[in-house]
Design an enzyme around this catalytic site. Structure first.
Site, PDB file in Angstrom:
ATOM      1  N   GLU A  70      40.486  43.905  42.420  1.00 23.64           N
ATOM      2  CA  GLU A  70      41.703  43.802  41.226  1.00 23.64           C
ATOM      3  C   GLU A  70      43.076  45.620  41.922  1.00 23.64           C
ATOM      4  O   GLU A  70      43.252  45.730  41.910  1.00 23.64           O
ATOM      5  CB  GLU A  70      41.394  44.131  39.832  1.00 23.64           C
ATOM      6  CG  GLU A  70      40.953  43.643  39.483  1.00 23.64           C
ATOM      7  CD  GLU A  70      40.554  43.558  37.859  1.00 23.64           C
ATOM      8  OE1 GLU A  70      40.776  44.349  37.780  1.00 23.64           O
ATOM      9  OE2 GLU A  70      39.903  42.927  37.406  1.00 23.64           O
ATOM     10  N   GLU A  85      34.752  38.211  37.667  1.00 22.07           N
ATOM     11  CA  GLU A  85      34.626  38.287  35.627  1.00 22.07           C
ATOM     12  C   GLU A  85      35.479  37.440  35.004  1.00 22.07           C
ATOM     13  O   GLU A  85      36.731  36.724  35.609  1.00 22.07           O
ATOM     14  CB  GLU A  85      35.284  39.429  36.420  1.00 22.07           C
ATOM     15  CG  GLU A  85      34.989  40.854  36.475  1.00 22.07           C
ATOM     16  CD  GLU A  85      35.350  41.703  36.281  1.00 22.07           C
ATOM     17  OE1 GLU A  85      36.492  42.245  35.394  1.00 22.07           O
ATOM     18  OE2 GLU A  85      35.077  42.760  37.197  1.00 22.07           O
ATOM     19  N   TRP A 102      31.443  38.541  32.707  1.00 23.61           N
ATOM     20  CA  TRP A 102      32.418  40.247  32.228  1.00 23.61           C
ATOM     21  C   TRP A 102      31.825  39.924  30.521  1.00 23.61           C
ATOM     22  O   TRP A 102      32.344  39.758  29.965  1.00 23.61           O
ATOM     23  CB  TRP A 102      33.123  40.206  33.005  1.00 23.61           C
ATOM     24  CG  TRP A 102      33.071  41.743  32.735  1.00 23.61           C
ATOM     25  CD1 TRP A 102      34.133  42.607  31.669  1.00 23.61           C
ATOM     26  CD2 TRP A 102      32.718  42.989  33.536  1.00 23.61           C
ATOM     27  NE1 TRP A 102      33.982  43.739  31.991  1.00 23.61           N
ATOM     28  CE2 TRP A 102      33.746  43.892  33.333  1.00 23.61           C
ATOM     29  CE3 TRP A 102      32.266  42.910  34.652  1.00 23.61           C
ATOM     30  CZ2 TRP A 102      33.155  45.262  33.685  1.00 23.61           C
ATOM     31  CZ3 TRP A 102      31.998  44.025  35.608  1.00 23.61           C
ATOM     32  CH2 TRP A 102      32.346  45.069  35.069  1.00 23.61           C
ATOM     33  N   HIS A 124      35.786  50.144  43.314  1.00 19.69           N
ATOM     34  CA  HIS A 124      36.377  49.628  42.274  1.00 19.69           C
ATOM     35  C   HIS A 124      36.614  51.561  41.053  1.00 19.69           C
ATOM     36  O   HIS A 124      36.242  51.953  40.839  1.00 19.69           O
ATOM     37  CB  HIS A 124      35.202  49.393  41.054  1.00 19.69           C
ATOM     38  CG  HIS A 124      35.334  49.101  39.831  1.00 19.69           C
ATOM     39  ND1 HIS A 124      34.863  48.853  38.896  1.00 19.69           N
ATOM     40  CD2 HIS A 124      37.043  48.171  39.606  1.00 19.69           C
ATOM     41  CE1 HIS A 124      35.325  48.532  37.169  1.00 19.69           C
ATOM     42  NE2 HIS A 124      37.102  47.693  38.257  1.00 19.69           N
ATOM     43  N   TYR A 141      40.903  36.155  32.826  1.00 18.88           N
ATOM     44  CA  TYR A 141      40.384  35.618  31.656  1.00 18.88           C
ATOM     45  C   TYR A 141      41.545  35.018  30.827  1.00 18.88           C
ATOM     46  O   TYR A 141      41.106  35.193  29.816  1.00 18.88           O
ATOM     47  CB  TYR A 141      41.320  37.713  31.332  1.00 18.88           C
ATOM     48  CG  TYR A 141      39.958  38.422  31.575  1.00 18.88           C
ATOM     49  CD1 TYR A 141      38.670  38.269  31.063  1.00 18.88           C
ATOM     50  CD2 TYR A 141      39.757  38.911  32.964  1.00 18.88           C
ATOM     51  CE1 TYR A 141      37.553  38.976  31.199  1.00 18.88           C
ATOM     52  CE2 TYR A 141      39.177  40.050  32.876  1.00 18.88           C
ATOM     53  CZ  TYR A 141      37.417  40.161  32.725  1.00 18.88           C
ATOM     54  OH  TYR A 141      36.542  40.498  32.475  1.00 18.88           O
ATOM     55  N   GLN A 189      31.442  52.692  35.100  1.00 12.90           N
ATOM     56  CA  GLN A 189      31.305  51.605  33.618  1.00 12.90           C
ATOM     57  C   GLN A 189      29.727  51.686  33.112  1.00 12.90           C
ATOM     58  O   GLN A 189      29.047  52.152  31.553  1.00 12.90           O
ATOM     59  CB  GLN A 189      31.847  50.874  33.714  1.00 12.90           C
ATOM     60  CG  GLN A 189      33.433  50.647  33.730  1.00 12.90           C
ATOM     61  CD  GLN A 189      33.709  49.904  33.906  1.00 12.90           C
ATOM     62  OE1 GLN A 189      34.189  48.885  35.077  1.00 12.90           O
ATOM     63  NE2 GLN A 189      34.156  48.802  32.963  1.00 12.90           N
TER      64      GLN A 189
END
Length: 528
Positions: A209, A423, A464, A163, A353, A63
């Site tokens: 994750e 994150e 994040w 990742h 989140y 990213q």
């Protein structure tokens, strides 16, 4: 991803008590003070966090780095996905933030912001282009140089090994993570990283994750490597088996992780004195109703969300709930493998989140052919009035209380684990005056402090993300960075947002943060 209601900065100085309070008796005055300080608001500074706690921000290789075909790097499964028809946005990570060339100025910007830690990921296919064997000297030079810049800046380094970017060559050769062959290849790759960078890197995370990637990459086929099978996949998958491959992916991920941890402990830890952990996605879940069925469904969801990874790492086997639901489709640990995975971690990283509501969907287990979603046999609701789905919803609602409850649950279920919040943030605000993001971060940092005061062993918090970058959902239209990146400019100009200045004031100047205790969580539940 979390979205936050707009509001003014949470930074402010401590206000004096109203003079009329002086007329009350001392006992009543004390009571009122407790109400003001303990219930209605929470005030804190950076110094209120324990010694050794670090605040930082993160990025990820695909990213951020760009230079996708430069200096020997080969494609990963994420490159393949980004360049395929399956990518709904059509954007790629070929250039991204061009961090491969701009990392020195970015580290300077981190230092100016006051970051105490930086979480980044290493591109396996940049370091070892074939997936195994020869190390790419240019890739090695890049990571050594970036790490050295971070060391000079006094920034604690948190490096992630994987990742969603398996070298495509290994995917083509043997199917990647669904094959046990990946375990040895990952351990060898990890050994290179420990050997080459471990004298300066003391915090390692093996994978990000996996509990989400199992379903998204191998059940519905929505994310790389886009494997699924009829009738379960969202996309027209040409390869895969949705009924078993998610379980194989996690099984081999756990064995690869544990093999890397054992290798580190046996070869490197004594000299390097570092730690190795694994990351999980960590939504919180509330039962939709107080019915026995919805409560049971919520616990079942937690076993799949958390227990799929943590139960083997703590107890050496999968939760009984999963065994009952998946039956013979769930791989078995041999005695050796069970011993290998048990306690194979020094910490657990959490990406957090938002929260969902859960209702029972036991009819799913009556299907003649089942995938993981059927095994979970639950429905997910972004709000009580929303349309439910069979898969959890990333959501846009802010629920800091959910983070507290998740940490409390994990402590009760799995013991006094050491956690890093790796994150947390908001991607909803592209403007430079991103007050909503400040509100979001304020509430979650406050929730982290409350959790620590309630006994949770949390050692760090990472925003994040440090800067806008390519995102799996949203490409370059999602703006998670506290630093804005102008992707329309040739220079990819960086500009700190208001949230970066706020974060800097908190970290460097010990600015006071005031939070209306529980107000955002109350608003979350009110809208549901």
């Amino acid at each position: 991803m979390c979205g936050c209601a707009s509001g003014e900065d949470a930074m402010e100085t401590r206000r004096p008590l109203h003079p009329l309070l002086l007329f009350f008796s001392p006992w009543l005055l004390l009571l009122l003070l407790l109400v003001v300080q303990g219930v209605r608001s929470l005030q804190f500074t950076r110094d209120d966090f324990p010694d050794g706690f670090t605040f930082g921000a993160g990025t990820a290789a695909f990213q951020y780095e760009g230079a996708a075909a430069e200096d020997g790097r080969t494609p990963s499964i994420w490159d393949t996905y980004a360049h395929s028809w399956r990518n709904p946005g059509g954007e790629t990570g070929d250039v991204a933030c061009d961090g491969y060339h701009k990392y020195k100025e970015d580290v300077m910007l981190m230092n100016e912001t006051g970051l105490e830690a930086y979480r980044f990921t290493i591109s396996w296919s940049r370091l070892i282009p074939s997936g195994r064997g020869a190390v790419n000297p240019k890739g090695l030079q890049f990571y050594n140089s970036m790490i050295n810049e971070l060391v000079k800046a006094g920034i604690q380094i948190h490096a992630v090994l994987y990742h969603i970017d398996l070298p495509q060559s290994l995917q083509d050769e043997y199917g990647g993570w669904v094959s046990p062959k990946v375990v040895d290849d990952f351990a060898a790759y990890a050994d290179v990283c420990f050997r080459e960078f471990g004298d300066r890197v003391a915090h390692w995370t093996t994978s990000i994750e996996p509990n989400v990637m199992a379903q998204s990459g191998y059940d519905d086929g929505y994310l790389p490597p886009n494997r699924c099978s009829y009738p379960f996949g969202r996309s027209n998958c040409t390869l895969g088996n949705s009924t078993v491959e998610p379980y194989l992916f996690i099984h081999h991920t756990l064995l690869a992780h544990a093999s890397a941890v054992r290798l580190y402990r046996e070869k490197h830890q004594a000299a390097q004195k570092g730690v190795v952990g694994m990351n999980i996605y960590s939504m919180w879940f509330y039962p939709l109703t107080e019915s026995t069925e919805d409560i049971a469904a919520t616990e079942r969801v937690k076993d799949f969300m958390y227990g799929w990874i943590l139960h083997p790492l703590v107890f050496g086997d999968y939760p009984e709930t999963m065994k009952k639901a998946a039956g013979s489709r769930l791989p078995l640990f041999s005695d050796y493998e069970s011993e290998l995975v048990t306690n194979a971690f020094d910490f657990i990283g959490l990406n957090h989140y938002t929260s969902n509501y859960v209702s029972d969907n036991s009819n799913a287990v009556k299907a003649p052919l089942q995938d993981v979603t059927d095994d979970i046999s639950s429905l997910f609701w972004a709000s009580k009035n929303s349309t439910p789905t069979r898969e959890f919803l990333p959501g846009t609602s802010l629920d800091p209380r959910g983070l507290e409850l998740a940490l409390e649950y994990l402590q009760e279920k799995y013991g006094n684990l050491l956690f890093y919040i790796q994150e947390n943030g908001s991607g909803s605000n592209a403007t430079l005056d991103d007050v909503g993001r400040i509100d979001c971060l304020t509430q979650y940092i406050a929730a982290t402090l409350r959790s620590i005061r309630n006994g949770a062993n949390v050692k760090g918090y990472c925003v994040w993300s440090f800067m806008d970058q390519y995102e799996m959902f949203g490409d370059y239209k999602a703006h998670f960075g506290i630093v804005a990146v102008d992707f329309g400019s040739e220079e990819l100009t960086r500009q700190p947002r208001r949230s970066a200045r706020w974060y800097s004031d908190f970290l460097k100047n010990n600015a006071v943060i005031k939070v209306d205790d529980g107000s955002v969580s109350t608003a979350f539940h009110a809208q549901l």
